[in-house]
Design a protein around this motif. Sequence first.
Motif, PDB file in Angstrom:
ATOM      1  N   SER A 208       0.804  -1.211   0.000  1.00  0.00           N
ATOM      2  CA  SER A 208       0.000   0.000   0.000  1.00  0.00           C
ATOM      3  C   SER A 208       0.846   1.273   0.000  1.00  0.00           C
ATOM      4  O   SER A 208       0.314   2.380   0.005  1.00  0.00           O
ATOM      5  N   TYR A 209       2.156   1.145  -0.034  1.00  0.00           N
ATOM      6  CA  TYR A 209       3.060   2.282   0.034  1.00  0.00           C
ATOM      7  C   TYR A 209       3.537   2.716  -1.348  1.00  0.00           C
ATOM      8  O   TYR A 209       3.903   1.881  -2.181  1.00  0.00           O
TER       9      TYR A 209
ATOM     10  N   TRP B 171       1.729   2.649  -5.285  1.00  0.00           N
ATOM     11  CA  TRP B 171       1.467   1.401  -4.582  1.00  0.00           C
ATOM     12  C   TRP B 171       1.116   0.274  -5.528  1.00  0.00           C
ATOM     13  O   TRP B 171       1.412  -0.895  -5.278  1.00  0.00           O
TER      14      TRP B 171
ATOM     15  N   THR C  92       2.261   5.827   2.663  1.00  0.00           N
ATOM     16  CA  THR C  92       1.052   5.114   2.303  1.00  0.00           C
ATOM     17  C   THR C  92      -0.056   6.099   2.007  1.00  0.00           C
ATOM     18  O   THR C  92      -0.888   6.409   2.860  1.00  0.00           O
TER      19      THR C  92
END
Length: 123
Positions: free
Chosen positions: A30-31, A52, A99
């Motif tokens: 998710s980053y 991401w 994120t």
Amino acid sequence: VQLQASGGGLVQAGGSLRLSCAASGRSFSSYAVGWFRQGPGKEREFVAAISWNGIGTYDVDSVKGRFTISRDNAKNTVYLQMNSLKPEDTAVYYCAAKTAMGDMRRSTWYDYWGQGTLVTVSS
């Protein structure tokens, strides 16, 4: 999340290196991750970034066509493949992560930073 940058070293002009940015912790997928560099006597500058989901990559003109950013979420790692290296690519390279969605080219946008890895390109 903790970031560990590695893969730097001494290489001759025209050579290649692959930098790695390994992340600890869950949810690395998710980053967004960016690479920045700081050469001797220079300010830190943006190099490339990857969102991401692996899209939205950006390369500054000085590295476009020579550097490629990619990610392997299964290994919690983002890579920076650097080809046709030039002496002016000499710098400490840092990876950073956040994120969220946003301006991945701005260093102040990121929350987490790795310790940096030194790349030296000899002429």
